[in-house]
Design a protein around this motif. Structure first.
Motif, mmCIF file in Angstrom:
data_model
loop_
_atom_site.group_PDB
_atom_site.id
_atom_site.type_symbol
_atom_site.label_atom_id
_atom_site.label_comp_id
_atom_site.label_asym_id
_atom_site.label_seq_id
_atom_site.Cartn_x
_atom_site.Cartn_y
_atom_site.Cartn_z
ATOM 1 N N ASP A 553 -16.486 -55.271 -30.496
ATOM 2 C CA ASP A 553 -17.533 -54.949 -31.463
ATOM 3 C C ASP A 553 -18.889 -54.734 -30.785
ATOM 4 O O ASP A 553 -19.644 -53.838 -31.160
ATOM 5 N N ALA A 554 -19.180 -55.530 -29.759
ATOM 6 C CA ALA A 554 -20.496 -55.467 -29.115
ATOM 7 C C ALA A 554 -20.565 -54.460 -27.978
ATOM 8 O O ALA A 554 -21.633 -54.255 -27.404
ATOM 9 N N SER A 555 -19.437 -53.834 -27.649
ATOM 10 C CA SER A 555 -19.433 -52.929 -26.500
ATOM 11 C C SER A 555 -18.983 -51.507 -26.819
ATOM 12 O O SER A 555 -19.188 -50.603 -26.012
ATOM 13 N N ALA A 556 -18.315 -51.307 -27.970
ATOM 14 C CA ALA A 556 -17.719 -50.004 -28.311
ATOM 15 C C ALA A 556 -16.663 -49.586 -27.305
ATOM 16 O O ALA A 556 -16.473 -48.401 -27.046
ATOM 17 N N VAL A 557 -15.979 -50.564 -26.723
ATOM 18 C CA VAL A 557 -14.862 -50.294 -25.821
ATOM 19 C C VAL A 557 -13.588 -50.795 -26.485
ATOM 20 O O VAL A 557 -13.499 -51.976 -26.843
ATOM 21 N N ASP A 558 -12.611 -49.913 -26.668
ATOM 22 C CA ASP A 558 -11.332 -50.304 -27.246
ATOM 23 C C ASP A 558 -10.543 -51.056 -26.185
ATOM 24 O O ASP A 558 -10.111 -50.481 -25.185
ATOM 25 N N LEU A 559 -10.334 -52.341 -26.415
ATOM 26 C CA LEU A 559 -9.685 -53.191 -25.415
ATOM 27 C C LEU A 559 -8.342 -53.726 -25.877
ATOM 28 O O LEU A 559 -7.766 -54.603 -25.223
ATOM 29 N N ASP A 560 -7.814 -53.216 -26.979
ATOM 30 C CA ASP A 560 -6.549 -53.754 -27.483
ATOM 31 C C ASP A 560 -5.439 -53.648 -26.445
ATOM 32 O O ASP A 560 -4.604 -54.540 -26.307
ATOM 33 N N TRP A 561 -5.409 -52.539 -25.712
ATOM 34 C CA TRP A 561 -4.403 -52.378 -24.658
ATOM 35 C C TRP A 561 -4.534 -53.456 -23.595
ATOM 36 O O TRP A 561 -3.543 -53.918 -23.027
ATOM 37 N N PHE A 562 -5.778 -53.858 -23.320
ATOM 38 C CA PHE A 562 -6.022 -54.865 -22.284
ATOM 39 C C PHE A 562 -5.578 -56.238 -22.757
ATOM 40 O O PHE A 562 -4.888 -56.964 -22.036
ATOM 41 N N TRP A 563 -5.983 -56.639 -23.982
ATOM 42 C CA TRP A 563 -5.555 -57.944 -24.512
ATOM 43 C C TRP A 563 -4.029 -57.990 -24.610
ATOM 44 O O TRP A 563 -3.412 -59.011 -24.272
ATOM 45 N N ARG A 564 -3.439 -56.886 -25.085
ATOM 46 C CA ARG A 564 -1.984 -56.845 -25.252
ATOM 47 C C ARG A 564 -1.275 -57.052 -23.906
ATOM 48 O O ARG A 564 -0.327 -57.814 -23.801
ATOM 49 N N GLY A 565 -1.751 -56.368 -22.877
ATOM 50 C CA GLY A 565 -1.089 -56.446 -21.586
ATOM 51 C C GLY A 565 -1.349 -57.744 -20.849
ATOM 52 O O GLY A 565 -0.429 -58.399 -20.362
ATOM 53 N N TRP A 566 -2.622 -58.156 -20.769
ATOM 54 C CA TRP A 566 -2.988 -59.311 -19.959
ATOM 55 C C TRP A 566 -2.752 -60.637 -20.675
ATOM 56 O O TRP A 566 -2.415 -61.641 -20.044
ATOM 57 N N PHE A 567 -2.957 -60.682 -21.995
ATOM 58 C CA PHE A 567 -2.926 -61.960 -22.708
ATOM 59 C C PHE A 567 -1.642 -62.190 -23.498
ATOM 60 O O PHE A 567 -1.257 -63.332 -23.708
ATOM 61 N N TYR A 568 -1.001 -61.106 -23.948
ATOM 62 C CA TYR A 568 0.213 -61.259 -24.746
ATOM 63 C C TYR A 568 1.480 -60.921 -23.974
ATOM 64 O O TYR A 568 2.567 -61.045 -24.522
ATOM 65 N N GLY A 569 1.370 -60.472 -22.748
ATOM 66 C CA GLY A 569 2.541 -60.061 -21.981
ATOM 67 C C GLY A 569 2.615 -60.725 -20.624
ATOM 68 O O GLY A 569 1.736 -61.494 -20.221
ATOM 69 N N THR A 570 3.687 -60.431 -19.918
ATOM 70 C CA THR A 570 3.883 -60.966 -18.562
ATOM 71 C C THR A 570 4.097 -59.850 -17.543
ATOM 72 O O THR A 570 4.536 -60.110 -16.421
ATOM 73 N N ASP A 571 3.820 -58.607 -17.936
ATOM 74 C CA ASP A 571 3.942 -57.508 -16.977
ATOM 75 C C ASP A 571 2.907 -57.664 -15.866
ATOM 76 O O ASP A 571 1.865 -58.301 -16.054
ATOM 77 N N ALA A 572 3.204 -57.057 -14.734
ATOM 78 C CA ALA A 572 2.291 -57.089 -13.591
ATOM 79 C C ALA A 572 1.718 -55.699 -13.345
ATOM 80 O O ALA A 572 2.205 -54.699 -13.876
ATOM 81 N N VAL A 573 0.677 -55.644 -12.543
ATOM 82 C CA VAL A 573 0.091 -54.374 -12.128
ATOM 83 C C VAL A 573 0.790 -53.910 -10.851
ATOM 84 O O VAL A 573 0.815 -54.627 -9.853
ATOM 85 N N ASP A 574 1.414 -52.763 -10.916
ATOM 86 C CA ASP A 574 1.966 -52.131 -9.716
ATOM 87 C C ASP A 574 1.972 -50.623 -9.950
ATOM 88 O O ASP A 574 2.935 -50.069 -10.464
ATOM 89 N N ILE A 575 0.864 -49.990 -9.600
ATOM 90 C CA ILE A 575 0.746 -48.540 -9.728
ATOM 91 C C ILE A 575 1.092 -47.928 -8.379
ATOM 92 O O ILE A 575 0.489 -48.266 -7.354
ATOM 93 N N SER A 576 2.080 -47.040 -8.391
ATOM 94 C CA SER A 576 2.554 -46.428 -7.155
ATOM 95 C C SER A 576 2.068 -44.991 -7.047
ATOM 96 O O SER A 576 2.128 -44.231 -8.020
ATOM 97 N N LEU A 577 1.558 -44.625 -5.883
ATOM 98 C CA LEU A 577 1.221 -43.232 -5.579
ATOM 99 C C LEU A 577 2.469 -42.590 -4.988
ATOM 100 O O LEU A 577 2.812 -42.813 -3.834
ATOM 101 N N ASP A 578 3.160 -41.818 -5.804
ATOM 102 C CA ASP A 578 4.485 -41.318 -5.423
ATOM 103 C C ASP A 578 4.446 -40.019 -4.618
ATOM 104 O O ASP A 578 5.304 -39.782 -3.777
ATOM 105 N N ALA A 579 3.478 -39.166 -4.908
ATOM 106 C CA ALA A 579 3.452 -37.873 -4.215
ATOM 107 C C ALA A 579 2.055 -37.280 -4.266
ATOM 108 O O ALA A 579 1.290 -37.528 -5.192
#
Length: 777
Positions: A553-579
């Motif tokens: 509300d105070a930032s105008a940044v949609d963070l639902d994806w962030f809360w969902r991933g970091w706070f409600y899930g157990t996935d990890a960050v692993d971004i691969s540069l494939d080509a």
């Protein structure tokens, strides 16, 4: 029958709603899940809590005021107490009973927490392990002596382990107040042996005790709009949720004891001698900590041991709890600090064994903590902030218990020094979370531990730019996040059910907030929103939804994806540069393209046979007999002829000014392919290294994954030629596998050591002196 059907319908609807909370919106597709809004999970807004994350127009909370008399029997190690509680029902609900917390019952031999943890035998068993299997020592826990109304009439009460219900003789209606009294006592446990938040520590060498008295009186549980009574049992891990109120506490102890407590002492003139009182007055204006009770004072008291008594009187306004320390073996120093217009006293209490560290650092660390936290939340509102050395780490309003003791010779290791500074920052910082921003520690540990650890990290980094912070930097959480899924749980997990409590409740949320600040939102937007959350919920009871919504509300940044991933899930960050694919514009300029075309022609005509025939000095026919050569043997197919130059001029002259600008830029185009191997969507941070040695960093928002959460491709236009590409160069995203972050791939060497086999030292044995001792030698 209608009632039965209605009940079945409600039950089915409730189950369906609960299941819907955790269903993926688009489970059979590679998109539409990780960026789904959180409204199906978060509690619906209402008049008590608005959709913006702020308290609603009808927000309310209860109030509990205490008048307490407590005495410490230093001979028998027993605490005796009596309290008068005034409870105000600000809720819209009529109440027929009240719930109080009896946390000291965690030490009872028949307590639930003594039985529900698994155990097993091993080849080597410690005394404490066997003792727990045999059953803990009896005789501990709260003895309730009497519960009466204000007139002395007995009240009916029921004790269920660590919770006590008082049945009211008549309904306490909204807006009403009820006064009752409780008398109790308990045997003070040795927290160094039996554990627990409060208790005593015995010092055999001088036959004295240090009492850190916490969670010691029957305390009102929270009654709130979002869960009613918070009467979840205390088992030793999830801490507590409490109502705000005003306190007057009379603390009776041996006359030679020093007392430090929540609030302000009302009778220093009666409990301090004239010299100590003058030192206290000097501390009000001193720029360096003043010893009110000196090391000599403490050592003399440790030897003489008075049999007389004194009563220290303390008052505290608008606090959620009360704790105190008392002992005759305490040094006490203090100084006043300026914090955004307020002038609290920063004070430290510590024994002789902690003097080399605490005298130098503790009070100044308190001052820095108040400064940094106030900058990021609200100005520290209380009159004092206290750090007590007690080989511990626990917090209460205005007072906290920490560790940090030197060796007998006064030296200490670097780990001890920074560990002590870190724990003081952390526990003093708890004044803000959750003592002021009053979240429910029993339910959501991360809301106080995680937010506080994040602010601790900010403070550590302002204390010393080279501070060895253990929690906060993104890469330090990677080891935890790469654990197997069956060893992980979401941050949004009740404290009792967490396996790796430190990483889950402290490290991961602190890291997430640091990533939000540094990488996702930026400092300006994050700091404003975080401060807004603290301002909105200071002296109130926020929930996770209130935090999530306020930050957006105070930032105008949609963070639902962030809360969902970091706070409600157990996935990890692993971004691969494939080509990486390289594209360059065909300039059509024969003078430019000749070299490129010639190289390409040579590569296409290449064969290993051609190479080896040349090396073998084969007698080629066209070289042996020059009559075989004709025009084409001498023709330069790549030469910039007049015709080719004319064609290029016609092409270039026909371009518009905009097209000529693009043409003249000599742009290189690089197509990068990424895959999300870890599952947690995050921004893509790309560092380009060019052939001239310069570097450039591009930040791609996490939204690049919204249409395909598994693979994305993006083209970059660069005026310079690329030499290499690297993802997450500053270790901002907690990527668990950096080996797939570079192109071309780069091997990271792992060191090994050649050593001579030696006999291992016994477990717990010293393996050498600390660097400070070595320097003295």
């Amino acid at each position: 029958m209608k009632k039965v059907l209605a009940f079945i319908f409600l039950l089915v609807a409730s189950i369906a709603y609960t299941q819907a909370q955790f269903l993926q919106h688009n489970p059979n597709a590679n998109h539409g899940n990780k960026f789904e809004q959180l409204e199906t999970i978060l509690r619906s807004p209402n008049m008590y809590r608005s959709a913006s994350g702020a308290p609603g127009p009808k927000y309310w909370q209860q109030k509990a005021d205490y008048d307490i008399d407590v005495e410490i029997d230093d001979t028998k190690q027993i605490l005796k107490g009596s309290e008068t509680v005034v409870y105000t029902n600000n809720s819209p609900d009529p109440l027929t009973y009240l719930w109080l917390q009896l946390d000291e019952n965690e030490h009872k031999a028949d307590g639930e927490n003594q039985k529900f943890d698994g155990s097993k035998m091993s080849e080597k068993m410690t005394y404490n392990q066997l003792k727990r299997i045999n059953g803990v020592e009896d005789g501990y826990g709260v003895n309730i002596l009497k519960v009466t109304d204000a007139g002395g009439k007995n009240l009916k009460y029921t004790i269920n382990h660590t919770m006590m219900r008082i049945d009211l003789p008549s309904t306490l209606n909204p807006g009403g107040k009820y006064t009752f009294k409780v008398s109790w006592n308990y045997k003070i446990p040795n927290r160094m042996v039996q554990g627990g938040r409060g208790g005593l520590e015995y010092f055999e060498e001088d036959d004295n005790y240090l009492y850190t008295i916490a969670q010691w009186f029957p305390r009102m549980a929270v009654y709130s709009d979002f869960q009613g009574w918070q009467n979840k049992q205390f088992t030793g891990r999830g801490e507590f949720a409490l109502a705000f109120g005003d306190y007057k506490v009379n603390i009776t102890v041996p006359a030679d004891h020093v007392v430090g407590a929540t609030g302000e002492c009302q009778n220093y003139a009666q409990v301090l001698n004239s010299t100590q009182l003058n030192r206290w007055k000097q501390a009000q204006t001193a720029k360096e900590p003043i010893e009110i009770v000196t090391l000599n004072d403490a050592k003399n008291a440790m030897k003489k041991k008075s049999s007389a008594k004194k009563t220290w009187v303390y008052k505290a306004t608008n606090v959620r709890d009360f704790a105190f320390v008392t002992s005759r073996r305490l040094v006490w120093d203090a100084m006043k600090v300026n914090v955004e217009g307020n002038s609290p006293m920063a004070m430290s209490y510590y024994g002789p064994e902690a003097y080399p560290l605490y005298r130098k650092y503790s009070t100044k660390v308190i001052a820095k903590t108040l400064e940094v936290y106030s900058k990021h939340t609200i100005p520290y509102p209380y009159p004092v902030a206290i750090s007590v050395e007690a080989a511990n780490g626990m917090e209460y309003p205005m007072i906290c218990f920490n560790y940090g003791r030197a060796e007998k010779d006064g030296t200490y290791s670097e780990a001890t020094k920074y560990g002590m500074i870190g724990v003081i920052i952390h526990e003093v910082g708890h004044n803000f979370f959750p003592m002021i921003v009053n979240s429910d520690e029993r339910q959501w540990s991360w809301m106080d531990e995680g937010l506080n650890t994040f602010c601790q990290y900010l403070t550590e980094q302002e204390w010393d730019n080279n501070y060895p912070s253990k929690r906060g930097p993104a890469h330090l959480i990677a080891d935890y996040m790469r654990l197997p899924k069956n060893e992980l749980e979401p941050i949004m997990t009740n404290s009792e059910n967490i396996i790796n409590f430190g990483p889950n409740a402290y490290g991961k949320p602190a890291t997430a907030l640091n990533i939000l600040r540094e990488t996702v939102m930026g400092r300006e937007l994050f700091d404003y929103a975080f401060k807004e959350y603290a301002k909105r919920w200071a002296f109130k009871h926020p929930t996770p939804a209130d935090f999530f919504r306020t930050m957006e509300d105070a930032s105008a940044v949609d963070l639902d994806w962030f809360w969902r991933g970091w706070f409600y899930g157990t996935d990890a960050v692993d971004i691969s540069l494939d080509a990486v694919k390289y594209y360059r514009m065909d300039t059509k300029n024969p003078e430019i393209e000749a070299a490129y075309d010639r190289k390409l022609y040579d590569e296409e005509g290449y064969s290993i046979s051609r190479k080896r025939n040349r090396e073998a000095n084969i007698n080629f026919a066209v070289e042996a007999d020059t009559s075989l050569n004709d025009f084409y043997n001498k023709w330069d197919r790549f030469a910039a002829t007049k015709d080719k130059k004319a064609q290029f001029k016609n092409y270039y002259d026909a371009l518009s000014p905009e097209e000529k600008a693009l043409y003249d830029s000599k742009t290189n185009f690089y197509e990068l392919e990424f895959s999300n191997k870890g599952g947690l969507v995050m921004p893509i941070i790309i560092e380009w290294t060019y052939t001239d040695g310069t570097k450039e960093v591009d930040y791609i928002p996490a939204y690049i994954w919204r249409k395909n959460e598994e693979k994305v491709t993006k083209v970059f236009a660069k005026t310079k030629e690329m030499a290499s590409v690297k993802l997450d160069p500053y270790k901002e995203t907690a990527d668990i596998d950096e080996s797939n972050n570079t192109f071309p791939r780069q091997l990271a060497p792992t060191r090994f050591e050649l050593f001579k086999q030696q006999k291992a030292p016994a477990r717990g044995a010293s393996t050498g002196v600390n660097p400070m001792q070595r320097a003295r030698q």
